[in-house]
Scaffold this motif. Structure first.
Motif, mmCIF file in Angstrom:
data_model
loop_
_atom_site.group_PDB
_atom_site.id
_atom_site.type_symbol
_atom_site.label_atom_id
_atom_site.label_comp_id
_atom_site.label_asym_id
_atom_site.label_seq_id
_atom_site.Cartn_x
_atom_site.Cartn_y
_atom_site.Cartn_z
ATOM 1 N N GLU A 132 -60.262 18.723 -0.466
ATOM 2 C CA GLU A 132 -61.218 19.032 -1.528
ATOM 3 C C GLU A 132 -62.057 20.264 -1.234
ATOM 4 O OE1 GLU A 132 -64.678 15.899 -0.018
ATOM 5 O OE2 GLU A 132 -63.402 15.407 -1.731
ATOM 6 N N HIS A 133 -62.114 20.679 0.050
ATOM 7 C CA HIS A 133 -62.952 21.827 0.394
ATOM 8 C C HIS A 133 -62.178 23.144 0.478
ATOM 9 C CE1 HIS A 133 -66.350 19.256 0.879
ATOM 10 N NE2 HIS A 133 -65.839 18.599 1.907
ATOM 11 N N ILE A 134 -60.888 23.155 0.153
ATOM 12 C CA ILE A 134 -60.126 24.402 0.133
ATOM 13 C C ILE A 134 -60.740 25.345 -0.895
ATOM 14 C CG2 ILE A 134 -57.881 25.449 -0.351
ATOM 15 C CD1 ILE A 134 -57.808 23.826 2.153
ATOM 16 N N ARG A 135 -61.015 26.589 -0.480
ATOM 17 C CA ARG A 135 -61.687 27.548 -1.360
ATOM 18 C C ARG A 135 -60.713 28.611 -1.855
ATOM 19 N NH1 ARG A 135 -67.203 26.981 -0.957
ATOM 20 N NH2 ARG A 135 -67.614 29.066 -1.756
ATOM 21 N N ASN A 136 -60.852 28.954 -3.147
ATOM 22 C CA ASN A 136 -60.073 30.015 -3.765
ATOM 23 C C ASN A 136 -60.950 30.751 -4.763
ATOM 24 O OD1 ASN A 136 -57.102 30.249 -3.039
ATOM 25 N ND2 ASN A 136 -57.272 28.025 -3.287
ATOM 26 N N ASN A 137 -60.449 31.855 -5.280
ATOM 27 C CA ASN A 137 -61.151 32.599 -6.317
ATOM 28 C C ASN A 137 -60.747 32.076 -7.695
ATOM 29 O OD1 ASN A 137 -62.424 34.202 -4.442
ATOM 30 N ND2 ASN A 137 -60.949 35.877 -4.593
ATOM 31 N N TYR A 138 -61.743 31.840 -8.556
ATOM 32 C CA TYR A 138 -61.490 31.338 -9.904
ATOM 33 C C TYR A 138 -62.166 32.248 -10.925
ATOM 34 C CZ TYR A 138 -59.973 26.919 -7.801
ATOM 35 O OH TYR A 138 -59.313 25.957 -7.075
ATOM 36 N N SER A 163 -70.125 38.359 -13.274
ATOM 37 C CA SER A 163 -69.735 38.493 -14.675
ATOM 38 C C SER A 163 -68.530 39.404 -14.787
ATOM 39 C CB SER A 163 -70.889 39.054 -15.507
ATOM 40 O OG SER A 163 -71.973 38.152 -15.540
ATOM 41 N N LEU A 164 -67.530 38.962 -15.557
ATOM 42 C CA LEU A 164 -66.327 39.763 -15.777
ATOM 43 C C LEU A 164 -66.397 40.579 -17.057
ATOM 44 C CD1 LEU A 164 -63.562 37.186 -14.724
ATOM 45 C CD2 LEU A 164 -64.552 39.027 -13.375
ATOM 46 N N LYS A 165 -67.259 40.142 -17.980
ATOM 47 C CA LYS A 165 -67.405 40.854 -19.256
ATOM 48 C C LYS A 165 -68.888 40.964 -19.579
ATOM 49 C CE LYS A 165 -62.947 39.400 -21.154
ATOM 50 N NZ LYS A 165 -62.241 38.763 -22.298
ATOM 51 N N SER A 166 -69.205 41.892 -20.455
ATOM 52 C CA SER A 166 -70.608 42.176 -20.771
ATOM 53 C C SER A 166 -71.291 41.045 -21.524
ATOM 54 C CB SER A 166 -70.712 43.472 -21.588
ATOM 55 O OG SER A 166 -69.950 43.362 -22.788
ATOM 56 N N ASP A 167 -70.519 40.163 -22.182
ATOM 57 C CA ASP A 167 -71.154 39.107 -22.968
ATOM 58 C C ASP A 167 -71.708 37.975 -22.109
ATOM 59 O OD1 ASP A 167 -68.912 37.719 -22.144
ATOM 60 O OD2 ASP A 167 -67.992 37.599 -24.130
ATOM 61 N N GLY A 168 -71.384 37.984 -20.796
ATOM 62 C CA GLY A 168 -71.940 36.991 -19.892
ATOM 63 C C GLY A 168 -71.261 35.647 -19.903
ATOM 64 N N TYR A 169 -70.190 35.490 -20.667
ATOM 65 C CA TYR A 169 -69.517 34.195 -20.759
ATOM 66 C C TYR A 169 -68.380 34.045 -19.744
ATOM 67 C CZ TYR A 169 -72.028 32.776 -24.966
ATOM 68 O OH TYR A 169 -73.004 32.393 -25.846
ATOM 69 N N TRP A 170 -67.821 35.156 -19.302
ATOM 70 C CA TRP A 170 -66.722 35.087 -18.334
ATOM 71 C C TRP A 170 -67.263 35.350 -16.935
ATOM 72 C CZ3 TRP A 170 -61.847 33.381 -18.638
ATOM 73 C CH2 TRP A 170 -61.326 33.183 -19.922
ATOM 74 N N LYS A 171 -66.961 34.427 -16.033
ATOM 75 C CA LYS A 171 -67.467 34.510 -14.668
ATOM 76 C C LYS A 171 -66.319 34.430 -13.667
ATOM 77 C CE LYS A 171 -71.792 34.337 -16.021
ATOM 78 N NZ LYS A 171 -72.724 35.497 -15.872
ATOM 79 N N GLU A 172 -66.594 34.940 -12.474
ATOM 80 C CA GLU A 172 -65.674 34.809 -11.344
ATOM 81 C C GLU A 172 -66.472 34.333 -10.142
ATOM 82 O OE1 GLU A 172 -62.847 37.526 -8.389
ATOM 83 O OE2 GLU A 172 -63.510 38.324 -10.321
ATOM 84 N N ALA A 173 -65.878 33.423 -9.350
ATOM 85 C CA ALA A 173 -66.566 32.923 -8.158
ATOM 86 C C ALA A 173 -65.552 32.358 -7.181
ATOM 87 C CB ALA A 173 -67.585 31.850 -8.527
ATOM 88 N N GLU A 174 -65.953 32.342 -5.910
ATOM 89 C CA GLU A 174 -65.152 31.699 -4.873
ATOM 90 C C GLU A 174 -65.648 30.264 -4.743
ATOM 91 O OE1 GLU A 174 -65.521 32.358 -0.404
ATOM 92 O OE2 GLU A 174 -63.873 33.718 -0.945
ATOM 93 N N LEU A 175 -64.786 29.312 -5.116
ATOM 94 C CA LEU A 175 -65.187 27.917 -5.199
ATOM 95 C C LEU A 175 -64.160 27.018 -4.526
ATOM 96 C CD1 LEU A 175 -66.204 27.969 -8.961
ATOM 97 C CD2 LEU A 175 -67.811 27.729 -7.064
ATOM 98 N N SER A 176 -64.615 25.865 -4.078
ATOM 99 C CA SER A 176 -63.695 24.872 -3.553
ATOM 100 C C SER A 176 -63.125 24.048 -4.697
ATOM 101 C CB SER A 176 -64.422 23.946 -2.564
ATOM 102 O OG SER A 176 -65.324 23.101 -3.255
ATOM 103 N N TYR A 177 -62.067 23.321 -4.391
ATOM 104 C CA TYR A 177 -61.466 22.433 -5.391
ATOM 105 C C TYR A 177 -62.497 21.413 -5.872
ATOM 106 C CZ TYR A 177 -58.462 18.772 -7.328
ATOM 107 O OH TYR A 177 -57.899 17.825 -8.149
#
Length: 329
Positions: A132-138, A163-177
């Motif tokens: 459950e703690h394996i981390r990847n980019n999402y 933020s991936l786009k200017s509207d603030g709705y698309w995000k990217e993060a390094e998260l675990s499962y």
């Protein structure tokens, strides 16, 4: 890469290590102190008097100790352990020097066929159920920026959201499962996708990359067969490129390839090779930040020190962490 400062507690059955940096978040953190069970797989016996605690003090006082300390007087030998290495075990092992070691999770054992496809580990045609703690980019789309940030603080997720786009709705993060599942469960996000690597020139250093495998990346790697003692391979150009360094440095056999693509050992032509040792394929839980078998190749069994039993205690973030006291891994 995980580096350990060895605390001077060396006994036959266990060792204690302090972690100054880690690529195993959220499994292990910097300033965790871990207990390593050396009996689990069987302890390695000393190869010289300099590797025996207390006894080595006498030898270190001798005039020629500086020259003799690196010499091995006895062959490598491992006592029988309580069990064998299993897929998913978190293991401490030697790498470049006896006082600098690494910790990774075993993704494939000797004899397994491993492939990484779009960031998912597949062994023997079966999807490996990641911890459950394996981390990847999402990359994901949030439903409401205000609602997202009001809720995210309560989840204690230690990461940055970009933020991936200017509207603030698309995000990217390094998260675990586990973290991405928490976000889904709270109905905060949709359109989730794991971000996988594309061909990068810097990844030329990936183990086994080249020839027919030129397109390998961190997230699309293999297939590779993890060598097992007694396993025979046919010597093709691809097999030679993949295994020749391992055979030379770990099995002390120098295979020479001639211009006509034939293979020779001590002047004698061979068409196959049988491995003498067992090997393992290791991965860090923080997949994008880990220097693991994708870079250094297969891990020889004799370099394994032991299995991580637990976190004895932790000073993560320069504060004693009561919730990590004797925490299992």
């Amino acid at each position: 890469m995980i580096l350990f400062i060895v605390i001077n507690v060396r006994i036959l059955i266990a060792d204690i290590y302090l972690i100054p940096s880690s690529s195993m978040e959220n499994t292990l953190y910097p300033k965790d102190v871990i207990l390593v069970n050396k009996l689990k797989y069987g302890p390695n016996l000393p190869r010289s008097p300099y590797e025996i605690p207390w006894v080595n003090l006498y030898y270190l006082l001798q005039d020629n100790s500086k020259e003799a300390v690196t010499k091995k007087r006895w062959p490598a030998k491992r006592l029988a352990g309580a069990s064998h290495v299993k897929q998913g075990d978190v293991i401490v092992f030697k790498n470049f020097s006896k006082d600098v070691v690494f910790v990774k999770r075993c993704a494939a054992i000797a004899g397994d066929t491993l492939k990484i496809k779009n960031g998912e580990v597949i062994t023997n045609n079966n999807l490996y159920d990641a911890a459950e703690h394996i981390r990847n980019n999402y990359a994901f789309k949030i439903k409401s920026p205000k609602g997202f940030y009001n809720t995210i603080d309560s989840l204690n997720i230690d990461t940055h959201f970009y933020s991936l786009k200017s509207d603030g709705y698309w995000k990217e993060a390094e998260l675990s499962y586990l973290e991405i599942e928490k976000l889904k469960g709270l109905n905060l996000i949709d359109s989730v996708q794991k971000k996988t690597d594309v061909y990068i020139l810097d990844e030329k250093k990936l183990y086994g990359r080249g020839g027919e495998n030129q397109a390998w990346t961190l997230d699309n790697y293999g297939p590779v067969v993890v060598p097992r003692a007694g396993m025979e391979i046919q010597l093709t150009n691809e097999a030679f490129r993949l295994y020749r360094g391992l055979i030379k440095h770990n099995e002390n056999v120098f295979i020479k390839r001639k211009k006509n693509n034939t293979f020779h050992v001590n002047g004698k032509r061979i068409t196959s090779y049988t491995f003498k040792k067992n090997y393992y394929f290791m991965l860090g839980d923080n997949r994008k930040q880990s220097r693991d078998s994708r870079y250094f190749g297969f891990l020889p069994e004799e370099k394994i020190i032991g299995k991580v039993s637990c976190v004895l205690f932790s000073n993560k973030d320069d504060k004693f962490q009561w919730n990590r006291l004797f925490k299992g891994v």
